[in-house]
Design an enzyme around this catalytic site. Structure first.
Site, short mmCIF file in Angstrom:
data_model
loop_
_atom_site.label_atom_id
_atom_site.label_comp_id
_atom_site.label_asym_id
_atom_site.label_seq_id
_atom_site.Cartn_x
_atom_site.Cartn_y
_atom_site.Cartn_z
N GLY A 14 69.63 100.18 71.28
CA GLY A 14 69.21 99.53 70.04
C GLY A 14 69.41 100.45 68.86
O GLY A 14 69.11 101.64 68.94
N ARG A 75 75.09 97.97 74.27
CA ARG A 75 74.49 98.17 75.59
C ARG A 75 75.63 97.85 76.55
O ARG A 75 76.17 96.74 76.53
CB ARG A 75 73.31 97.23 75.79
CG ARG A 75 72.24 97.36 74.70
CD ARG A 75 70.95 96.64 75.11
NE ARG A 75 70.12 96.30 73.97
CZ ARG A 75 69.17 97.09 73.47
NH1 ARG A 75 68.95 98.27 73.99
NH2 ARG A 75 68.43 96.68 72.45
N ASP A 106 65.84 105.93 75.55
CA ASP A 106 65.60 106.37 76.93
C ASP A 106 66.70 105.91 77.89
O ASP A 106 67.16 106.68 78.73
CB ASP A 106 64.21 105.89 77.41
CG ASP A 106 63.99 104.39 77.23
OD1 ASP A 106 64.75 103.74 76.49
OD2 ASP A 106 63.04 103.87 77.83
N THR A 129 65.31 105.71 68.39
CA THR A 129 64.89 104.35 68.73
C THR A 129 63.61 104.07 67.95
O THR A 129 62.78 104.97 67.80
CB THR A 129 64.61 104.17 70.25
OG1 THR A 129 63.87 102.95 70.44
CG2 THR A 129 63.81 105.31 70.86
N ASP A 131 61.24 102.52 68.97
CA ASP A 131 60.11 102.38 69.90
C ASP A 131 59.25 103.64 70.06
O ASP A 131 58.11 103.56 70.51
CB ASP A 131 60.61 101.97 71.29
CG ASP A 131 61.21 100.58 71.31
OD1 ASP A 131 61.11 99.88 70.29
OD2 ASP A 131 61.78 100.20 72.34
N ASP A 133 59.48 105.79 72.35
CA ASP A 133 59.04 105.75 73.75
C ASP A 133 59.71 106.80 74.62
O ASP A 133 60.01 106.57 75.78
CB ASP A 133 59.31 104.34 74.33
CG ASP A 133 60.78 103.96 74.29
OD1 ASP A 133 61.58 104.67 73.63
OD2 ASP A 133 61.14 102.96 74.93
N ARG A 175 59.23 97.20 73.07
CA ARG A 175 59.54 97.02 74.49
C ARG A 175 58.28 97.27 75.31
O ARG A 175 57.35 96.50 75.19
CB ARG A 175 60.68 97.96 74.92
CG ARG A 175 61.48 97.42 76.09
CD ARG A 175 62.55 98.38 76.52
NE ARG A 175 63.69 98.43 75.63
CZ ARG A 175 64.74 97.63 75.70
NH1 ARG A 175 64.79 96.70 76.63
NH2 ARG A 175 65.74 97.74 74.87
N1 LIG Z 1 70.88 103.77 85.08
C1 LIG Z 1 71.89 103.83 84.18
N2 LIG Z 1 73.12 104.26 84.54
C2 LIG Z 1 74.12 104.34 83.65
N3 LIG Z 1 74.01 103.97 82.36
C3 LIG Z 1 72.81 103.53 81.94
C4 LIG Z 1 71.69 103.43 82.80
N4 LIG Z 1 70.64 102.95 82.09
C5 LIG Z 1 71.11 102.75 80.83
N5 LIG Z 1 72.41 103.09 80.73
C6 LIG Z 1 73.31 102.94 79.58
O1 LIG Z 1 72.61 103.16 78.36
C7 LIG Z 1 72.77 102.01 77.52
C8 LIG Z 1 71.63 101.89 76.55
O2 LIG Z 1 70.40 101.73 77.23
P1 LIG Z 1 69.26 100.78 76.64
O3 LIG Z 1 68.07 100.88 77.54
O4 LIG Z 1 69.84 99.43 76.39
O5 LIG Z 1 68.95 101.36 75.18
P2 LIG Z 1 68.20 102.67 74.68
O6 LIG Z 1 69.06 103.84 74.94
O7 LIG Z 1 68.03 102.42 73.23
O8 LIG Z 1 66.88 102.75 75.43
C9 LIG Z 1 72.89 100.87 78.52
O9 LIG Z 1 73.50 99.72 77.96
C10 LIG Z 1 73.81 101.49 79.56
O10 LIG Z 1 75.15 101.48 79.16
O1 LIG Z 2 68.25 94.17 70.18
P1 LIG Z 2 67.82 93.45 71.42
O2 LIG Z 2 68.87 93.49 72.46
O3 LIG Z 2 67.30 92.11 71.08
O4 LIG Z 2 66.60 94.26 72.08
C1 LIG Z 2 65.31 94.28 71.58
C2 LIG Z 2 64.66 95.58 72.03
O5 LIG Z 2 65.28 96.67 71.32
C3 LIG Z 2 64.30 97.44 70.64
O6 LIG Z 2 64.24 96.97 69.30
C4 LIG Z 2 64.69 98.91 70.64
O7 LIG Z 2 64.77 99.37 71.97
P2 LIG Z 2 65.86 100.40 72.47
O8 LIG Z 2 65.88 101.50 71.48
O9 LIG Z 2 65.41 100.84 73.83
O10 LIG Z 2 67.18 99.73 72.53
C5 LIG Z 2 62.97 97.12 71.37
O11 LIG Z 2 61.84 97.33 70.55
C6 LIG Z 2 63.19 95.67 71.72
O12 LIG Z 2 62.42 95.34 72.88
MG LIG Z 3 64.85 102.15 75.10
#
Ligand SMILES: Nc1ncnc2c1ncn2[C@@H]1O[C@H](COP(=O)(O)OP(=O)(O)O)[C@@H](O)[C@H]1O
Ligand SMILES: O=P(O)(O)OC[C@H]1O[C@](O)(COP(=O)(O)O)[C@@H](O)[C@@H]1O
Ligand SMILES: [Mg+2]
Length: 327
Positions: A14, A75, A106, A129, A131, A133, A175
């Site tokens: 995000g 993502r 994360d 992020t 969040d 978190d 989240r």
């Molecule tokens: N277990 C995993 N193995 C490999 N890549 C991952 C894994 N978990 C997350 N990722 C990669 O990191 C990207 C971002 O994670 P996401 O949880 O959507 O956002 P954020 O980093 O903001 O928390 C995912 O779309 C994916 O490409």
């Molecule tokens: O942009 P999307 O795909 O609707 O996802 C919404 C989620 O992304 C966030 O805005 C940010 O989360 P991440 O930084 O983990 O991507 C959360 O607060 C929310 O749950």
């Molecule tokens: Mg996240």
């Protein structure tokens, strides 16, 4: 260890206000250290496709004040597969890239950590992020701006809530983390704050709202985190309150993605700049698989293995303060 001459930078997950300021700091720290810098478009998706662009100090002009990320974010499902990560590694090798800076949340660090250990490829993370978190850092880039956006929105809602003697349920993002709800809730003077880390129960919520009405409050704001624990979505919660406490007229506002946009606050710009410079310093010190965190206002390297642990705590003192000041 190979000397680092070329660093790639990407934004993943995000988006968050201040990501542009972080990219800018990484690029300029590279230029300062006479290292080449390459921007990767659309996070891990662009890494797999080799969607790269050389960046110099002037490529990142007029960006410190802009929300979103000019490198775009994604993502990527493909990066979760070994084949996708192998392809990403081929692209990095093909472009003679020696190290990678991942600006994300994360999830991005879980992916980065797996990739770094699979290929022994140097990666440093920068937490961004809304969040907040992520273990191992007191603040993530974008969180402060999001808090200010929520407080500003709730202030506006308060005006209309008060004019009509209404109860407003305001849904905020986060989240599985209640940081935005709890801190913006305190800052905006919410009556109750519902967070995923704590299940207050429907009965206690009704009792609290009933008490408020009897104590003379004419309007109220309840801040609800998107993954509240009450087993009802925010619209179901509104009907439940109206059914059980008919003296309340309830309205719902879901703030949604406005929390992810906007001009980054000064705090987020400074944080992004410090962590961006810190990430390049860290790679040049020979570190790998670490995130640059801010702990007691000092930039610190935190191993990925410490931050991907699945534990989250919420500050009990904040909960107590929220309870006391909403009496
Ligand atoms: N277990 C995993 N193995 C490999 N890549 C991952 C894994 N978990 C997350 N990722 C990669 O990191 C990207 C971002 O994670 P996401 O949880 O959507 O956002 P954020 O980093 O903001 O928390 C995912 O779309 C994916 O490409
Ligand atoms: O942009 P999307 O795909 O609707 O996802 C919404 C989620 O992304 C966030 O805005 C940010 O989360 P991440 O930084 O983990 O991507 C959360 O607060 C929310 O749950
Ligand atoms: Mg996240």
């Amino acid at each position: 260890m190979k000397e680092i001459q070329k660093i790639a930078v990407l934004t993943s997950g995000g988006d968050a206000p201040g990501m542009n300021a972080a990219i800018r700091a990484v690029v300029r720290a590279c230029v300062y250290n006479e290292i080449q810098c390459v921007g990767v478009y659309r996070g891990f998706a662009g890494l797999i496709e080799g969607d790269f662009k050389e960046l110099d100090a002037r490529s990142v002009k007029n960006l410190i004040n802009r929300g979103g990320t000019f490198l775009k974010s994604a993502r990527s499902k493909e990066f979760i597969t070994p084949e996708g990560r192998q392809q990403a590694w081929e692209m990095l090798k093909q472009d003679n890239i020696d190290a990678l800076v991942v600006i994300g949340g994360d999830g991005s660090f879980v992916g980065a950590s797996i990739f770094a250990s699979e290929f022994g490829f140097p990666i440093v993370g920068i937490p961004a992020t809304i969040d907040n978190d992520i273990n191992g850092t007191d603040y993530t880039i974008g969180y402060d701006t999001a808090l200010n956006t929520v407080v500003d929105a709730v202030d506006k809602i308060r005006d209309t809530a008060n004019s009509h003697n209404r109860l407003f349920l305001v849904e905020v993002m986060g989240r599985d983390a209640g940081d935005i709800a709890l801190n913006a809730g305190i800052g905006a003077g919410a009556e109750e704050i519902l967070i995923p880390e704590q299940n207050m129960g429907l009965e206690r919520l009704l009792e609290s709202l009933d008490r408020s009405k009897k104590s003379g409050k004419s309007s109220s704001i309840v801040v609800v985190s998107e993954r509240g624990q009450l087993g009802k979505n925010i619209f179901e919660l509104a009907s439940y309150i109206e059914t059980n406490l008919p003296e309340y007229e309830v309205r719902v506002t879901v703030l949604g993605h406005i929390q992810r946009g906007g001009v980054p606050s000064c705090y987020d710009r400074v944080l992004a700049s410090r962590l961006g410079v810190g990430a390049v310093d860290s790679l040049l010190r020979g570190e790998n698989s670490v995130m640059m965190g801010i702990v007691h206002n000092k930039v610190k390297s935190v191993p990925f293995s410490d931050i991907t642990l699945d534990f989250r705590t919420i500050d009990e003192e904040l909960i107590r303060v929220a309870d006391i000041i909403s009496i």
